[in-house]
Design a protein around this motif. Structure first.
Motif, PDB file in Angstrom:
ATOM      1  N   LEU A  80     -63.150  23.156  22.818  1.00  0.00           N
ATOM      2  CA  LEU A  80     -64.103  22.337  22.066  1.00  0.00           C
ATOM      3  C   LEU A  80     -64.385  22.949  20.693  1.00  0.00           C
ATOM      4  CD1 LEU A  80     -66.641  21.281  24.852  1.00  0.00           C
ATOM      5  CD2 LEU A  80     -65.134  19.769  23.558  1.00  0.00           C
ATOM      6  N   GLU A  81     -64.514  24.281  20.650  1.00  0.00           N
ATOM      7  CA  GLU A  81     -64.722  24.958  19.358  1.00  0.00           C
ATOM      8  C   GLU A  81     -63.513  24.762  18.458  1.00  0.00           C
ATOM      9  OE1 GLU A  81     -65.864  29.015  19.438  1.00  0.00           O
ATOM     10  OE2 GLU A  81     -67.653  28.689  20.648  1.00  0.00           O
ATOM     11  N   ALA A  82     -62.325  24.899  19.049  1.00  0.00           N
ATOM     12  CA  ALA A  82     -61.107  24.733  18.260  1.00  0.00           C
ATOM     13  C   ALA A  82     -60.985  23.297  17.745  1.00  0.00           C
ATOM     14  CB  ALA A  82     -59.889  25.093  19.098  1.00  0.00           C
ATOM     15  N   LYS A  83     -61.347  22.322  18.587  1.00  0.00           N
ATOM     16  CA  LYS A  83     -61.289  20.923  18.160  1.00  0.00           C
ATOM     17  C   LYS A  83     -62.311  20.649  17.054  1.00  0.00           C
ATOM     18  CE  LYS A  83     -58.048  19.665  20.976  1.00  0.00           C
ATOM     19  NZ  LYS A  83     -56.702  19.345  20.459  1.00  0.00           N
ATOM     20  N   LEU A  84     -63.497  21.253  17.177  1.00  0.00           N
ATOM     21  CA  LEU A  84     -64.501  21.089  16.121  1.00  0.00           C
ATOM     22  C   LEU A  84     -63.982  21.660  14.805  1.00  0.00           C
ATOM     23  CD1 LEU A  84     -67.283  20.446  14.982  1.00  0.00           C
ATOM     24  CD2 LEU A  84     -68.112  22.610  15.935  1.00  0.00           C
ATOM     25  N   ASP A  85     -63.423  22.872  14.871  1.00  0.00           N
ATOM     26  CA  ASP A  85     -62.854  23.483  13.661  1.00  0.00           C
ATOM     27  C   ASP A  85     -61.771  22.586  13.065  1.00  0.00           C
ATOM     28  OD1 ASP A  85     -64.486  25.668  13.894  1.00  0.00           O
ATOM     29  OD2 ASP A  85     -63.006  26.915  14.932  1.00  0.00           O
ATOM     30  N   ALA A  86     -60.953  21.990  13.943  1.00  0.00           N
ATOM     31  CA  ALA A  86     -59.871  21.123  13.468  1.00  0.00           C
ATOM     32  C   ALA A  86     -60.424  19.869  12.793  1.00  0.00           C
ATOM     33  CB  ALA A  86     -58.967  20.740  14.636  1.00  0.00           C
ATOM     34  N   PHE A  87     -61.502  19.304  13.360  1.00  0.00           N
ATOM     35  CA  PHE A  87     -62.104  18.108  12.752  1.00  0.00           C
ATOM     36  C   PHE A  87     -62.778  18.449  11.426  1.00  0.00           C
ATOM     37  CE2 PHE A  87     -61.671  15.927  16.873  1.00  0.00           C
ATOM     38  CZ  PHE A  87     -61.270  14.688  16.432  1.00  0.00           C
ATOM     39  N   VAL A  88     -63.424  19.616  11.369  1.00  0.00           N
ATOM     40  CA  VAL A  88     -64.052  20.050  10.114  1.00  0.00           C
ATOM     41  C   VAL A  88     -62.980  20.240   9.042  1.00  0.00           C
ATOM     42  CG1 VAL A  88     -65.292  21.952   8.987  1.00  0.00           C
ATOM     43  CG2 VAL A  88     -66.087  21.072  11.196  1.00  0.00           C
ATOM     44  N   LYS A  89     -61.872  20.882   9.413  1.00  0.00           N
ATOM     45  CA  LYS A  89     -60.777  21.102   8.453  1.00  0.00           C
ATOM     46  C   LYS A  89     -60.156  19.773   8.017  1.00  0.00           C
ATOM     47  CE  LYS A  89     -56.448  23.638   7.790  1.00  0.00           C
ATOM     48  NZ  LYS A  89     -55.754  22.478   7.189  1.00  0.00           N
ATOM     49  N   MET A  92     -72.120  14.077  15.408  1.00  0.00           N
ATOM     50  CA  MET A  92     -71.209  13.355  16.286  1.00  0.00           C
ATOM     51  C   MET A  92     -70.544  14.317  17.275  1.00  0.00           C
ATOM     52  SD  MET A  92     -70.214  10.534  17.312  1.00  0.00           S
ATOM     53  CE  MET A  92     -71.059   9.599  16.022  1.00  0.00           C
ATOM     54  N   HIS A  93     -70.270  15.524  16.814  1.00  0.00           N
ATOM     55  CA  HIS A  93     -69.706  16.549  17.696  1.00  0.00           C
ATOM     56  C   HIS A  93     -70.635  16.807  18.873  1.00  0.00           C
ATOM     57  CE1 HIS A  93     -68.359  20.447  19.205  1.00  0.00           C
ATOM     58  NE2 HIS A  93     -69.580  20.900  18.988  1.00  0.00           N
ATOM     59  N   ARG A  94     -71.937  16.923  18.600  1.00  0.00           N
ATOM     60  CA  ARG A  94     -72.891  17.200  19.677  1.00  0.00           C
ATOM     61  C   ARG A  94     -72.862  16.089  20.725  1.00  0.00           C
ATOM     62  NH1 ARG A  94     -76.083  19.276  15.472  1.00  0.00           N
ATOM     63  NH2 ARG A  94     -77.146  17.289  15.170  1.00  0.00           N
ATOM     64  N   THR A  95     -72.812  14.836  20.263  1.00  0.00           N
ATOM     65  CA  THR A  95     -72.783  13.705  21.188  1.00  0.00           C
ATOM     66  C   THR A  95     -71.504  13.710  22.023  1.00  0.00           C
ATOM     67  OG1 THR A  95     -74.121  12.352  19.695  1.00  0.00           O
ATOM     68  CG2 THR A  95     -72.829  11.187  21.360  1.00  0.00           C
ATOM     69  N   CYS A  96     -70.381  13.846  21.338  1.00  0.00           N
ATOM     70  CA  CYS A  96     -69.080  13.807  22.040  1.00  0.00           C
ATOM     71  C   CYS A  96     -68.889  15.026  22.928  1.00  0.00           C
ATOM     72  CB  CYS A  96     -67.939  13.713  21.014  1.00  0.00           C
ATOM     73  SG  CYS A  96     -67.976  12.197  20.052  1.00  0.00           S
ATOM     74  N   GLU A  97     -69.388  16.157  22.493  1.00  0.00           N
ATOM     75  CA  GLU A  97     -69.284  17.380  23.297  1.00  0.00           C
ATOM     76  C   GLU A  97     -70.080  17.239  24.585  1.00  0.00           C
ATOM     77  OE1 GLU A  97     -69.796  22.071  22.349  1.00  0.00           O
ATOM     78  OE2 GLU A  97     -71.574  20.832  22.090  1.00  0.00           O
ATOM     79  N   ARG A  98     -71.272  16.652  24.479  1.00  0.00           N
ATOM     80  CA  ARG A  98     -72.097  16.465  25.676  1.00  0.00           C
ATOM     81  C   ARG A  98     -71.390  15.535  26.660  1.00  0.00           C
ATOM     82  NH1 ARG A  98     -76.187  14.889  23.163  1.00  0.00           N
ATOM     83  NH2 ARG A  98     -76.996  16.959  22.722  1.00  0.00           N
ATOM     84  N   GLU A 129     -60.773  11.399  21.376  1.00  0.00           N
ATOM     85  CA  GLU A 129     -60.766   9.943  21.195  1.00  0.00           C
ATOM     86  C   GLU A 129     -62.064   9.458  20.564  1.00  0.00           C
ATOM     87  OE1 GLU A 129     -60.056   8.455  25.097  1.00  0.00           O
ATOM     88  OE2 GLU A 129     -57.858   8.671  24.980  1.00  0.00           O
ATOM     89  N   GLN A 130     -63.185   9.972  21.063  1.00  0.00           N
ATOM     90  CA  GLN A 130     -64.483   9.539  20.543  1.00  0.00           C
ATOM     91  C   GLN A 130     -64.713  10.007  19.113  1.00  0.00           C
ATOM     92  OE1 GLN A 130     -66.700   7.395  22.225  1.00  0.00           O
ATOM     93  NE2 GLN A 130     -64.802   7.233  23.388  1.00  0.00           N
ATOM     94  N   MET A 131     -64.342  11.234  18.815  1.00  0.00           N
ATOM     95  CA  MET A 131     -64.504  11.753  17.448  1.00  0.00           C
ATOM     96  C   MET A 131     -63.651  10.947  16.466  1.00  0.00           C
ATOM     97  SD  MET A 131     -66.671  14.380  17.182  1.00  0.00           S
ATOM     98  CE  MET A 131     -66.161  15.545  15.906  1.00  0.00           C
ATOM     99  N   ASN A 132     -62.431  10.640  16.856  1.00  0.00           N
ATOM    100  CA  ASN A 132     -61.536   9.868  15.976  1.00  0.00           C
ATOM    101  C   ASN A 132     -62.044   8.447  15.754  1.00  0.00           C
ATOM    102  OD1 ASN A 132     -59.468  11.735  15.266  1.00  0.00           O
ATOM    103  ND2 ASN A 132     -58.614  11.561  17.320  1.00  0.00           N
ATOM    104  N   GLN A 133     -62.642   7.870  16.807  1.00  0.00           N
ATOM    105  CA  GLN A 133     -63.118   6.491  16.707  1.00  0.00           C
ATOM    106  C   GLN A 133     -64.413   6.380  15.913  1.00  0.00           C
ATOM    107  OE1 GLN A 133     -63.497   4.792  20.635  1.00  0.00           O
ATOM    108  NE2 GLN A 133     -61.347   5.186  21.157  1.00  0.00           N
ATOM    109  N   LYS A 134     -65.308   7.358  16.062  1.00  0.00           N
ATOM    110  CA  LYS A 134     -66.671   7.201  15.559  1.00  0.00           C
ATOM    111  C   LYS A 134     -66.937   7.854  14.198  1.00  0.00           C
ATOM    112  CE  LYS A 134     -68.627   6.640  20.177  1.00  0.00           C
ATOM    113  NZ  LYS A 134     -69.544   7.172  21.214  1.00  0.00           N
TER     114      LYS A 134
END
Length: 588
Positions: free
Chosen positions: A386-395, A354-360, A335-340
Motif C-alpha cells: 500500500l505504501e509503495a502504491k501510494l508512492d507510485a500514485f504520488v509520483k 482518496m488514499h485513506r478511503t481506498c486504503e481503508r 482500481e479505485q484510485m485510478n477511477q476516482k
C-alpha cells in the motif's frame, strides 16, 4: 457460482490406484468453483454393506453412487457428489462415498487406513456403516479408529506429544454416526426399551482389568469416546427380500420394507438438520475452494510419505488465502484510485484523502478474506504494498503535472522564444520589453487551470533554462548603464534564490505530509488487524472451552463407570488444554 452447481452424478475425488492415492483434477475444478460453505458427509464401512444406497438417498436420487451387489468391492477410492443443500439454501452438500474396507482381494490394507483417515479429516459428519449388531467383531472391524493417532498429526511441531492428540482432534473431528444395517435385535436393556443412541453408548462401555484381552476390548471404545464426543446411532431393518437386494436401486420405496424406509427417512432428516458446515480451527468456515486445498494438502502429504497434519493444512490454507487476500486488496486499491482521482491534482491532500478511503476499503477486503496471520507476515506485506502504491500514485501525479506544465510552457512561451531568435529585442530598451512580455506570459501560465502540483517548480526550471537569454539581452541593451545592469543582475539572482527556497520549502512540506499520512495509515491498519486478531483469539478461546466441556462430559462418564485412572488421565489432558489457552496463537 455455487448456486449454479449441477452434478448429474458423482465423480471420483481420490482414486485408489494400486499402492497410490491420486487426486482427480476434474473434481478439484468442481470444488474450486464453490464459494458457499460446504456440509461434508462421508461414509465408510466394510465392502458390500450398502453404504452407497444411503448416500444416494441423501442425494435425493434413486441411483448415482454405484451400489454393486456382487462379492466384489465396487467403489474404488473416494467419490464425490456436490448438491445444493436441501434445507440450507446458502450451503452446498458434499457427499463422499468410500470404497469398501477390508476387501480380501486387495491384500495390503494400508490404503484402507488412509481412506478412513481422509474421510475423517475432510468431513463434518462421519458415518460408519456396518451389518448387524455392535459386538466385538464389529468393534474389531473398526480397528482403523485406533490408528488415527498414527495416521494423523494435529500439530506440525515435533513436540506435539506435550498434549494428547485427542485433545486437539476432539474439537475439529466430525460428528460420528454409526449406521447398523439389517439390525434384528429388539432394543431393550434390563427389560426397558432403549433408543439406538443408548444402545451405542451401552456398547461403548469399558471393562475393568489390565490384561491384554481387556485392553483389546477397551481400545476401540476408548478411541471412539475420545475422538468423537458427539455421537449418533441409527438401526435399519432389512430393506427387502433376497430377490430385491441385487436391484435395490431400481426398486420403488413402496415395494420395500416399510420400517426400513421410515428409518432411512429419519436418518436423512438428522443428517440434513444436524450436520454442520465443515469448520477448521479458528472458526474457519470451509467452502469448496478451501476443501480443494485440504484434499490436495492431505493427499500430497500421504504421497510424500508424511502424515496428514491438521495444523499444516490450516497453515497452507492461510498462506494461500492470505496471499490472495493481499492481492485482492491491492487490486481494489489500484482500481479505485485510478477511477476516482483525476490527475494531475492541484494539491497533495487530494491524493492522500482518496488514499485513506481506498486504503481503508482495501484493508477491510483483506480482513474479510484472510485469517490467522499470526506472525503478521501478510499484514506487513499489505502495508508495504500500500505504501509503495501510494508512492507510485504520488509520483504519477507529479509526472503528469510536469508533463502538463511543460506542454503549457511550450505553447505559451513558444512565440516569445521565436521573437528572441528573430532579434526582436536586440535594441535599446529590449531587455525590459522582453521582461514585460515574459511576465505577461507567466501570468497567463499561472491562471491556466489543471497544471497540478508541479506548476511552480516547472516554471522555475523553465526560467532557469532561459537565464542566459535574459543575461544576453541585458548585456546588449545600450540604454542601460553598467550600474543599472549590475543592479538588475543582483535582482534576478535574488529572485532565482527566492524561487528555489520556496520550492525547497514546498518539497519539505509535501514530504512531511506524506510521512505523516504513512504513519497514520500504519497505525490505522495495525488497529484494524489487531481487532481482527483479537476476534480470532476469542474464537480460539471459545473452541478451547468447548473442548474442555466435551472432555469434562467424558470424564464424568468414566467416573460413573468406575474408571478412576482413566478419569485422572483425562483430567491431565484438560489441564494441558487450559495451558494452551494461555497461548492463543496456537492454531490447534
Amino acid at each position: 457460482m455455487a448456486s449454479e452447481i449441477y452434478m448429474p452424478g458423482p465423480v471420483c475425488l481420490i482414486e485408489n490406484a494400486g499402492e497410490q492415492l491420486v487426486i482427480n483434477q476434474e473434481a478439484l475444478k468442481i470444488l474450486s468453483a464453490i464459494e458457499k460453505p460446504v456440509v461434508v458427509v462421508a461414509i465408510v464401512g466394510l465392502y458390500r454393506t450398502g453404504k452407497s444406497y444411503l448416500m444416494n438417498k441423501l442425494a435425493g436420487k434413486q441411483n448415482g453412487f454405484s451400489l454393486g451387489y456382487t462379492v466384489q468391492s465396487h467403489t474404488k477410492g473416494i467419490w464425490m457428489w456436490c448438491l445444493p443443500h436441501p434445507q440450507k439454501p446458502e450451503h452446498i452438500l458434499v457427499l463422499l462415498d468410500t470404497e469398501g474396507l477390508e476387501d480380501v482381494k486387495k491384500g495390503d490394507n494400508q490404503n484402507d487406513c488412509w481412506i478412513f483417515a481422509l474421510a475423517v479429516l475432510l468431513s463434518s459428519t462421519f458415518i460408519y456403516n456396518s451389518i448387524g449388531t455392535i459386538n466385538q467383531q464389529a468393534m474389531d472391524q473398526l480397528h482403523y479408529v485406533t490408528k488415527l493417532t498414527d495416521l494423523i498429526k494435529s500439530k506440525s511441531s515435533p513436540d506435539q506429544s506435550d498434549v494428547d492428540n485427542s485433545a486437539n482432534f476432539v474439537g475439529f473431528f466430525p460428528i460420528f454416526v454409526w449406521t447398523l444395517r439389517d439390525f434384528a435385535l429388539v432394543l431393550e436393556e434390563d427389560g426397558k426399551s432403549i433408543t439406538p443412541d443408548e444402545y451405542l453408548e451401552s456398547s461403548l462401555a469399558l471393562r475393568k482389568g489390565t490384561d491384554e484381552k481387556t485392553k483389546r476390548f477397551n481400545e476401540p471404545r476408548l478411541c471412539i469416546r475420545k475422538f468423537f464426543p458427539k455421537r449418533k446411532c441409527f438401526t435399519f431393518d432389512r430393506p427387502g427380500d433376497k430377490k430385491q437386494l441385487p436391484k435395490l436401486e431400481f426398486v420403488w420405496e413402496e415395494e420395500l420394507n416399510k420400517d426400513f424406509v421410515e428409518e432411512v427417512a429419519k436418518f436423512a432428516s438428522y443428517i440434513f438438520k444436524d450436520s454442520g458446515v465443515k469448520t477448521l480451527s479458528g472458526g474457519i468456515i470451509v467452502n469448496g475452494k478451501r476443501l480443494k486445498t485440504l484434499v490436495e494438502t492431505y493427499v500430497n502429504a500421504i504421497s510424500s510419505g508424511s502424515l496428514p497434519c491438521m495444523e499444516s493444512a490450516v497453515m497452507t490454507l492461510a498462506q494461500i488465502e492470505n496471499s490472495a487476500a493481499v492481492q485482492k486488496a491491492i487490486t481494489h486499491y489500484e482500481e479505485q484510485m485510478n477511477q476516482k482521482i483525476q490527475m494531475p491534482t492541484e494539491t497533495l491532500q487530494e491524493v492522500l484523502a482518496m488514499h485513506r478511503t481506498c486504503e481503508r476499503e482495501a484493508t477491510e477486503i483483506y480482513m474479510k478474506n484472510s485469517f490467522m496471520d499470526v506472525d503478521k507476515k501478510f499484514q506487513e506485506e499489505l502495508q508495504t504494498q500500500l505504501e509503495a502504491k501510494l508512492d507510485a500514485f504520488v509520483k504519477k501525479n507529479m509526472d503528469m503535472s510536469s508533463a502538463r506544465c511543460s506542454y503549457l510552457l511550450e505553447r505559451i512561451f513558444g512565440p516569445l522564444e521565436e521573437e528572441v531568435k528573430q532579434g526582436t529585442f536586440h535594441k535599446p530598451g529590449g531587455y525590459f520589453l522582453y521582461l514585460q512580455k515574459k511576465r505577461e506570459l507567466e501570468k497567463k501560465y499561472k491562471q491556466t487551470p489543471g497544471k497540478g502540483l508541479q506548476a511552480e517548480e516547472t516554471l522555475r526550471k523553465y526560467n532557469e533554462s532561459k537565464e542566459e537569454v535574459a543575461e544576453t539581452l541585458l548585456k546588449m541593451d545600450q540604454s542601460l548603464t553598467e550600474k543599472e545592469k549590475q543592479i538588475e543582475v543582483e535582482r534576478v539572482k535574488a529572485e532565482v534564490a527566492e524561487a528555489a527556497r520556496r520550492t525547497q520549502e514546498e518539497m519539505q512540506k509535501k514530504y512531511e505530509l506524506l510521512m505523516e499520512q504513512k504513519e497514520k495509515s500504519y497505525q490505522e491498519l495495525t488497529k484494524m488487524l489487531s481487532e481482527k486478531m483479537e476476534q480470532e483469539r476469542r474464537v480460539f478461546m471459545a473452541e478451547q472451552n468447548r473442548i474442555i466441556s466435551l472432555k469434562l462430559q467424558e470424564q464424568e462418564r468414566l467416573l460413573k463407570e468406575g474408571f478412576k485412572a482413566d478419569s485422572r488421565m483425562l483430567q491431565e489432558e484438560i489441564e494441558k488444554i487450559k495451558k494452551m489457552k494461555s497461548s492463543p496463537c496456537t492454531i490447534l
